[in-house]
Write an enzyme that holds these catalytic residues in place. Structure first.
Site, PDB file in Angstrom:
ATOM      1  CB  ILE A 156      -1.013   0.013   1.221  1.00 41.31           C
ATOM      2  CG1 ILE A 156      -1.975  -1.402   1.171  1.00 41.31           C
ATOM      3  CG2 ILE A 156      -1.850   1.277   1.246  1.00 41.31           C
ATOM      4  CD1 ILE A 156      -2.414  -1.612  -0.144  1.00 41.31           C
ATOM      5  CD  GLU A 365      -3.286   2.006 -10.356  1.00 44.91           C
ATOM      6  OE1 GLU A 365      -4.303   2.002 -10.873  1.00 44.91           O
ATOM      7  OE2 GLU A 365      -3.069   2.251  -9.056  1.00 44.91           O
TER       8      GLU A 365
END
Length: 384
Positions: A156, A365
């Protein structure tokens, strides 16, 4: 077809480039070596209005378009991808609030982020769930007027420095539909039961904070639900075209930064009593590096235009831009190290860092393989 930036976009490019040259490049190696978050640079970036500039003006942002964000991102990443990511990721998750959040959520969080008083994080990936978002196992259950969250998140960005997280949770496990039953919930970083462990030893983007999050009966009020319950996955899908275009811009920036440094070094470095730029082998490398970077830039701009104009071919374009620009970043950075020779293998020169940093653009992504699957799916009209 217009290939010219507006005067305002040119001014944006020059102002961010000046900021990057003066505030980022001189300290980039230091933060990379120390794996430290650049708080001082972030404060200066906030003063420049560079934190979450896509946020609307009424919440403290500038309201930049996807194209303007691409221009900004390229300049930051050409200077240093690690610090560049810190700046460009300060508003991770803001899109969810902007599109689906309540007015109270927007007014509470977004102005803090744009002012540099808070940082956001988007908590999606888990140890067993990366590309397959529907494998998310973090669970949020209703208990009266609260959500109780249990589970863990991995890789994260801004994990140990964020003040707010947009957390993807399974809220309705009984639903059979693979794409339903997930929700996004706003979680404050100081909630009891939330543990954050920094991940160190990364190959690149070391200035950017990365962490594992663990949720142990973390309680948040029911009003922290973002948008409609059970629609979290479908909400996320609306932003991937935009975020993948942003990663394409990161790749363009890395490629440009590496190509420019290689050109400068080739003109200065002498062998056999002449600059190595005189040799055809080096000329060919420089030619290909700059050509491919330019091609990646315009594919990225095309994708950004599609985002801003809601073009029907956006999904394919975003994946094409992300795949090509990230590949270009890796290849150009590789060649930049080769042009530098042994000098490029140590951190006396920026190309060593750019070479390590480039690889992540092929992973986050959506991996390169996922992008190729999406492109093929769009071409064959196969649906999800």
């Amino acid at each position: 077809m217009e290939f010219q930036l507006t005067d305002e976009q040119k001014q944006l490019r020059e102002e961010v480039r000046k900021f990057a040259d003066e505030e980022i490049r001189p300290v980039a190696t230091e933060y990379d070596v120390d794996e430290a978050y650049p708080h001082e640079v972030m404060d200066k970036a906030a003063d420049m209005g560079l934190l979450a500039p896509h946020v609307p003006v009424e919440y403290g942002g500038i309201g930049y378009s996807s194209l303007e964000n691409a221009i900004l991102t390229e300049e930051l990443f050409a200077a240093d991808p690690g610090i560049g990511l810190c700046i460009s990721s300060a508003g991770f998750g803001a899109e969810a609030l902007m599109e689906f959040g309540t007015e109270e959520q927007k007014e509470r969080v977004l102005p803090e982020v744009t002012a540099g008083d808070a940082v956001m994080g988007s908590a999606i990936s888990e140890p067993q769930a990366g590309s397959d978002v529907t494998s998310v196992a973090t669970r949020a259950e209703k208990d009266g007027d609260e959500w109780v969250i249990n589970g863990s998140k991995m890789w994260i960005t801004n994990g140990t420095v964020a003040d707010y997280f947009v957390v993807v949770c399974e809220t309705d496990p009984e639903i059979d539909d693979r794409y339903s039953g997930y929700s996004q919930i706003l979680v404050e970083g100081d909630r009891d039961g939330l543990t954050r462990d920094k991940i160190t030893g990364k190959l690149g983007i070391r200035a950017s904070d990365t962490a594992e999050l663990r949720f142990d009966d973390v309680r948040v009020p029911e009003e922290n639900l973002i948008g409609q319950r059970g629609m979290g996955f479908l909400q996320l899908m609306q932003f991937f075209d935009e975020t993948r275009t942003a990663v394409a811009a990161q790749g363009v920036g890395i490629a440009r930064g590496a190509a420019e440094r290689a050109l400068e070094y080739a003109e200065e470095r002498e062998q056999f009593d002449r600059p190595i730029s005189d040799f055809q082998a080096i000329k060919h490398k420089l030619s290909e590096m700059h050509t491919n970077t330019e091609a990646a830039r315009w594919l990225t701009y095309r994708s950004a235009w599609a985002v801003d104009n809601e073009s029907g071919d956006l999904t394919a374009l975003a994946s094409m831009a992300k795949e090509f620009a990230s590949r270009t970043a890796v290849e150009v950075a590789d060649e930049a190290v080769q042009v530098h020779g042994g000098a490029g293998y140590v951190n006396d020169h920026d190309v060593e860092r750019l070479y390590r940093d480039a690889k992540i653009t092929q992973i986050y992504e959506g991996t390169t393989e996922i992008q190729k699957n999406i492109i093929a799916r769009e071409l064959l009209d196969e649906g999800m």
